[in-house]
Design a protein around this motif. Structure first.
Motif, PDB file in Angstrom:
ATOM      1  N   ASP A   1      27.048 104.825  14.451  1.00 62.69           N
ATOM      2  CA  ASP A   1      27.345 106.111  13.799  1.00 62.69           C
ATOM      3  C   ASP A   1      26.508 106.286  12.541  1.00 62.69           C
ATOM      4  O   ASP A   1      25.966 107.382  12.284  1.00 62.69           O
ATOM      5  N   ASN A   2      26.403 105.223  11.730  1.00 65.13           N
ATOM      6  CA  ASN A   2      25.605 105.320  10.505  1.00 65.13           C
ATOM      7  C   ASN A   2      24.134 105.557  10.798  1.00 65.13           C
ATOM      8  O   ASN A   2      23.423 106.195  10.001  1.00 65.13           O
TER       9      ASN A   2
ATOM     10  N   ARG B   1      30.563 101.479  14.180  1.00 68.22           N
ATOM     11  CA  ARG B   1      30.262 101.921  12.810  1.00 68.22           C
ATOM     12  C   ARG B   1      28.756 101.933  12.551  1.00 68.22           C
ATOM     13  O   ARG B   1      28.212 102.869  11.976  1.00 68.22           O
TER      14      ARG B   1
END
Length: 288
Positions: A261-262, A258
């Motif tokens: 990806d951010n 996560r």
């Protein structure tokens, strides 16, 4: 003499011998009864004494069994000497020694497991409830007996392992401590700033509640140049049971994915670069 008279004489001789042995038999029977009472009383006292000691239940049962064997062996030897005055303790012990050798050869594996079980019971490292691995067998220790141990695998199956296997081979005790270090490899694309990726991965692990910060720091090291990525070695501490390890690994992997990806950092798929010695002719599609 007639056969009937010979038989009658033999029966009378056996009767006289039985009558002569009757007092010794009564005394021997009384000795056996006294031994039984002493054994019962001694077991009760040992249970009280051992109940106050912090010993494994299987070890307590073993000590009581050995005590009972000693009491009964001594009592039977005394009763045999009383019943048959020609016997002596030395001759009885000699007979027991010869018999023990024969029995030892016949039941070698049984006695090997028995002795291994005694040593394992005195160990403090392997306890009931520990998760262990030995010779491809992995699971939770449910019971340690004299000759065998019961291992419950994570899929629910029960394995009965002879104690000699656990004694003669290396045993990995995964829950010897309450925490265990976990390691994964995480790769980022070659166009990524290594220092920035390291900080992002470290910051993604810190908030995870399954990570035991007090057991040791989270460590993120650039490890190698992979085929398609720069690989980081990521280590942290979590609970030591298999369920704790799986839960923590799932949480950490999801958090790292996560965070990357951010940040717009690619976790690349494996790819290959092909080089040809000769130029390849390219043909344009023919127009209709």
């Amino acid at each position: 003499m007639e056969p009937v008279e010979i038989l009658a004489d033999q029966l009378r001789g056996m009767a006289r011998a039985a009558i002569e042995l009757l007092p010794q038999a009564v005394v021997a029977l009384a000795v056996v009864i006294i031994v039984a009472l002493l054994n019962k009383l001694g077991k009760m006292l040992m249970q009280r004494v051992l109940g106050r000691m912090r010993l494994r239940q299987s070890l307590k049962e073993l000590l009581i069994l050995l005590f009972s064997i000693v009491i009964w062996t001594t009592g039977i030897m005394i009763a045999a000497v009383i019943l048959f005055p020609g016997l002596t303790p030395a001759s009885i012990l000699t007979g027991l020694g010869i018999g023990s050798v024969a029995i030892g050869f016949a039941f070698k594996d049984v006695f090997e497991n028995f002795l291994a079980g005694i040593i394992i019971l005195f160990r403090r490292e392997m306890r009931i409830g520990d998760h262990i691995e030995c010779e491809g067998i992995e699971g939770e220790v449910k019971h340690i007996a004299i000759r065998e141990s019961h291992i419950r695998q994570t899929d629910g199956q029960l394995i009965i392992v002879p104690n000699s296997i656990l004694f003669k081979n290396p045993v990995v005790i995964r829950t010897d401590k309450d925490h265990r270090r976990i390691r994964i490899i995480c790769g980022v694309s070659y166009d990524t700033d290594v220092d920035a990726a390291r900080d992002i991965i470290s910051d993604a692990i810190t908030p995870c509640d399954t990570v035991q910060q007090d057991a040791g720091p989270v460590q993120v090291f650039a490890n190698e140049f992979g085929d398609s990525s720069v690989n980081f070695e990521v280590t942290w501490w979590a609970g030591s049971t298999p369920a704790d390890v799986r839960r923590s690994r799932d949480q950490v992997v999801a958090g790292i994915k996560r965070a990357l990806d951010n940040a717009g950092i690619e976790i690349p798929f494996p790819y290959r670069t092909l080089t040809f010695k000769e130029p390849l002719p390219l043909q344009s599609p023919k127009a209709d």
